[in-house]
Scaffold this motif. Structure first.
Motif, PDB file in Angstrom:
ATOM      1  N   ARG A 170      -2.850 -38.154   0.772  1.00  0.00           N
ATOM      2  CA  ARG A 170      -4.042 -37.776   0.233  1.00  0.00           C
ATOM      3  C   ARG A 170      -3.805 -35.990   0.418  1.00  0.00           C
ATOM      4  N   THR A 171      -4.535 -35.189  -0.148  1.00  0.00           N
ATOM      5  CA  THR A 171      -4.639 -33.716   0.750  1.00  0.00           C
ATOM      6  C   THR A 171      -6.091 -33.465   0.994  1.00  0.00           C
ATOM      7  N   ARG A 172      -6.317 -32.580   1.994  1.00  0.00           N
ATOM      8  CA  ARG A 172      -7.655 -32.133   2.257  1.00  0.00           C
ATOM      9  C   ARG A 172      -7.328 -30.444   2.717  1.00  0.00           C
ATOM     10  N   PRO A 173      -8.465 -30.067   2.230  1.00  0.00           N
ATOM     11  CA  PRO A 173      -8.471 -28.461   2.478  1.00  0.00           C
ATOM     12  C   PRO A 173      -8.402 -28.032   4.016  1.00  0.00           C
ATOM     13  N   GLU A 174      -7.762 -27.209   4.504  1.00  0.00           N
ATOM     14  CA  GLU A 174      -7.683 -26.633   5.948  1.00  0.00           C
ATOM     15  C   GLU A 174      -7.575 -25.168   6.051  1.00  0.00           C
ATOM     16  N   LEU A 175      -8.250 -24.671   7.036  1.00  0.00           N
ATOM     17  CA  LEU A 175      -8.350 -23.315   6.927  1.00  0.00           C
ATOM     18  C   LEU A 175      -7.062 -22.906   7.679  1.00  0.00           C
ATOM     19  N   ARG A 176      -6.216 -21.964   7.160  1.00  0.00           N
ATOM     20  CA  ARG A 176      -5.271 -21.405   7.928  1.00  0.00           C
ATOM     21  C   ARG A 176      -5.160 -19.826   8.122  1.00  0.00           C
ATOM     22  N   THR A 177      -4.378 -19.369   8.950  1.00  0.00           N
ATOM     23  CA  THR A 177      -4.338 -18.261   9.421  1.00  0.00           C
ATOM     24  C   THR A 177      -2.831 -17.718   9.011  1.00  0.00           C
ATOM     25  N   ARG A 178      -2.624 -16.481   8.342  1.00  0.00           N
ATOM     26  CA  ARG A 178      -1.190 -16.042   8.265  1.00  0.00           C
ATOM     27  C   ARG A 178      -1.256 -14.621   8.341  1.00  0.00           C
ATOM     28  N   THR A 179      -0.106 -14.001   8.568  1.00  0.00           N
ATOM     29  CA  THR A 179       0.197 -12.530   8.805  1.00  0.00           C
ATOM     30  C   THR A 179       0.662 -11.816   7.585  1.00  0.00           C
ATOM     31  N   VAL A 180       0.160 -10.757   7.093  1.00  0.00           N
ATOM     32  CA  VAL A 180       0.212  -9.940   6.013  1.00  0.00           C
ATOM     33  C   VAL A 180       0.427  -8.683   6.342  1.00  0.00           C
ATOM     34  N   PRO A 181       0.966  -7.778   5.545  1.00  0.00           N
ATOM     35  CA  PRO A 181       1.137  -6.295   5.768  1.00  0.00           C
ATOM     36  C   PRO A 181      -0.216  -5.722   5.343  1.00  0.00           C
ATOM     37  N   ARG A 182      -0.411  -4.514   6.102  1.00  0.00           N
ATOM     38  CA  ARG A 182      -1.532  -3.682   5.940  1.00  0.00           C
ATOM     39  C   ARG A 182      -1.322  -2.358   5.547  1.00  0.00           C
ATOM     40  N   PHE A 183      -2.018  -1.749   4.512  1.00  0.00           N
ATOM     41  CA  PHE A 183      -1.588  -0.560   3.989  1.00  0.00           C
ATOM     42  C   PHE A 183      -2.845   0.458   4.120  1.00  0.00           C
ATOM     43  N   ARG A 184      -2.625   1.524   4.226  1.00  0.00           N
ATOM     44  CA  ARG A 184      -3.628   2.764   4.226  1.00  0.00           C
ATOM     45  C   ARG A 184      -3.444   3.715   3.108  1.00  0.00           C
ATOM     46  N   THR A 185      -4.411   4.244   2.776  1.00  0.00           N
ATOM     47  CA  THR A 185      -4.251   5.401   1.577  1.00  0.00           C
ATOM     48  C   THR A 185      -4.078   6.638   2.026  1.00  0.00           C
ATOM     49  N   GLU A 186      -3.154   7.388   1.574  1.00  0.00           N
ATOM     50  CA  GLU A 186      -2.945   8.779   2.207  1.00  0.00           C
ATOM     51  C   GLU A 186      -2.793   9.553   1.008  1.00  0.00           C
ATOM     52  N   PRO A 187      -3.545  10.800   0.916  1.00  0.00           N
ATOM     53  CA  PRO A 187      -3.307  11.768  -0.219  1.00  0.00           C
ATOM     54  C   PRO A 187      -2.123  12.519  -0.259  1.00  0.00           C
ATOM     55  N   ARG A 188      -1.723  12.658  -1.590  1.00  0.00           N
ATOM     56  CA  ARG A 188      -0.410  13.433  -1.747  1.00  0.00           C
ATOM     57  C   ARG A 188      -0.810  14.709  -2.490  1.00  0.00           C
ATOM     58  N   GLU A 189      -0.131  15.873  -2.005  1.00  0.00           N
ATOM     59  CA  GLU A 189      -0.212  17.136  -2.655  1.00  0.00           C
ATOM     60  C   GLU A 189       0.873  17.526  -3.541  1.00  0.00           C
ATOM     61  N   ALA A 190       0.503  18.420  -4.409  1.00  0.00           N
ATOM     62  CA  ALA A 190       1.680  19.079  -5.067  1.00  0.00           C
ATOM     63  C   ALA A 190       1.414  20.536  -5.646  1.00  0.00           C
ATOM     64  N   THR A 191       2.149  21.226  -5.903  1.00  0.00           N
ATOM     65  CA  THR A 191       2.002  22.786  -6.217  1.00  0.00           C
ATOM     66  C   THR A 191       1.276  22.643  -7.568  1.00  0.00           C
ATOM     67  N   TRP A 192       0.393  23.450  -7.775  1.00  0.00           N
ATOM     68  CA  TRP A 192      -0.466  23.756  -9.108  1.00  0.00           C
ATOM     69  C   TRP A 192       0.025  25.012  -9.571  1.00  0.00           C
ATOM     70  N   TYR A 193       0.231  25.063 -10.873  1.00  0.00           N
ATOM     71  CA  TYR A 193       0.816  25.953 -11.363  1.00  0.00           C
ATOM     72  C   TYR A 193      -0.115  26.645 -12.651  1.00  0.00           C
ATOM     73  N   ARG A 194       0.106  27.793 -12.966  1.00  0.00           N
ATOM     74  CA  ARG A 194      -0.585  28.496 -14.204  1.00  0.00           C
ATOM     75  C   ARG A 194       0.617  29.213 -14.840  1.00  0.00           C
ATOM     76  N   TRP A 195       0.791  28.809 -16.296  1.00  0.00           N
ATOM     77  CA  TRP A 195       1.690  29.261 -17.217  1.00  0.00           C
ATOM     78  C   TRP A 195       1.129  30.056 -18.434  1.00  0.00           C
ATOM     79  N   ARG A 196       2.026  30.554 -19.310  1.00  0.00           N
ATOM     80  CA  ARG A 196       1.580  30.899 -20.694  1.00  0.00           C
ATOM     81  C   ARG A 196       2.772  30.187 -21.656  1.00  0.00           C
ATOM     82  N   VAL A 197       2.267  30.058 -22.789  1.00  0.00           N
ATOM     83  CA  VAL A 197       3.024  29.167 -23.427  1.00  0.00           C
ATOM     84  C   VAL A 197       2.609  29.428 -25.087  1.00  0.00           C
ATOM     85  N   ARG A 198       3.135  29.225 -26.156  1.00  0.00           N
ATOM     86  CA  ARG A 198       2.779  29.464 -27.364  1.00  0.00           C
ATOM     87  C   ARG A 198       2.370  27.764 -27.873  1.00  0.00           C
ATOM     88  N   GLU A 199       1.403  27.732 -28.660  1.00  0.00           N
ATOM     89  CA  GLU A 199       0.725  26.428 -29.362  1.00  0.00           C
ATOM     90  C   GLU A 199       0.169  26.636 -30.492  1.00  0.00           C
TER      91      GLU A 199
END
Length: 295
Positions: A170-199
């Motif tokens: 038979r089977t029965r539910p059992e509470l188990r513990t496991r180790t998993v990777p943890r992540f954190r959120t980090e902001p990333r920046e990039a250069t902002w440009y202004r330009w001219r173009v024909r449209e």
């Protein structure tokens, strides 16, 4: 009083028996699988037509835009860096963490069941049938003989219910513990440009609309004159159109011919054949099939 009670009980018994017979006499319901009905063929006259044509004057002008490097078009010029800005968030590893979860775990158990096993015989004695026959000896006496048939015993095997056990998984539910990777959120920046173009940009528009028997026409380029300045220019056209068909007072169908030119195939009052399916889907056909259900 006793006679009345017996009569009452007898009447109830007869009524109940009659009701039981009526219930048992009812036919058993038979449920057939649902089969979606086929399309209905309808004759539909054209009751309305609508169209709109648009002519746009577009100029190829120099405009100013801003964004990140991947948003800048290849033909941009006068590009200027405006510093760093938030570009996106990134998930980066940050160690590990413990988490709990329920798992179905197998284990061995014993179950009880009942099995039919042999447990002897059931025997009965068979009756014996006898008859007597006599013959005259000629001296005033007779000799008699008795003949018997049958008798003896007959037996059949007997089975008994016996409770037994057996191992099961038979089977029965059992509470188990496991180790998993943890992540954190980090902001990333990039250069902002202004330009001219024909449209290409819309400078002016002209429209024509029509309904019913009106035939589609396009605005003339003269309606968008004058064209001033040295920026390159061009004219662009687009149109919308639709046809309304009516099957009866409650049902109308709206269709869009493949092109504006095909609108001429739907003059007011012209009849078209449609195949209409149960959920309102329809398609136009050249002529109804021979076995079609026509309305």
């Amino acid at each position: 009083m006793i006679g009345l009670g017996v009569a009452f009980l007898g009447a109830c018994f007869v009524t109940g028996l009659a009701a039981a017979l009526l219930v048992s006499a009812r036919p058993t319901a038979v449920y057939e699988p649902y089969v979606e009905p086929g399309p209905e063929v309808v004759r539909t006259p054209v009751v309305d037509r609508e169209w709109r044509t648009t002519l746009r004057l577009e100029r190829h002008r120099i405009v100013e835009r801003e964004g990140f490097a991947e948003q800048r078009p290849p033909d941009a010029f006068d590009v200027t860096e405006l510093g760093m800005r938030h570009h996106h968030d990134e998930q980066v590893p940050d160690g590990t963490q413990e988490e709990q979860l329920w798992e179905q775990v197998p284990y061995q158990d014993v179950e009880t069941y009942v099995e039919q096993v042999p447990c002897g015989e059931d025997c009965i004695d068979l009756p014996q049938t006898c008859s007597e026959s006599c013959s005259d000896d000629g001296n005033g006496f007779a000799t008699c003989t008795t003949h018997c048939t049958g008798g003896g015993r007959t037996c059949t095997p007997r089975t008994c219910s016996e409770t037994r056990t057996r191992p099961v998984t038979r089977t029965r539910p059992e509470l188990r513990t496991r180790t998993v990777p943890r992540f954190r959120t980090e902001p990333r920046e990039a250069t902002w440009y202004r330009w001219r173009v024909r449209e290409w940009q819309v400078e002016r528009t002209a429209e024509r609309t029509g309904r019913g028997a009106d035939e589609p026409t396009w605005p003339s380029e003269d309606e968008l004159a004058p064209i001033e300045g040295d920026d390159p220019s061009r004219f662009a056209r687009d149109a919308t159109w639709r046809v309304t068909l009516r099957a009866d007072a409650q049902r109308t169908f709206v269709t869009t011919p493949p092109s504006l030119e095909d609108l001429a195939r739907y003059p007011m009052g012209a009849e078209r054949w449609l195949e209409v399916y149960p959920r309102g889907v329809f398609r136009e056909i050249a002529a109804p099939p021979a076995d079609a259900s026509i309305r």
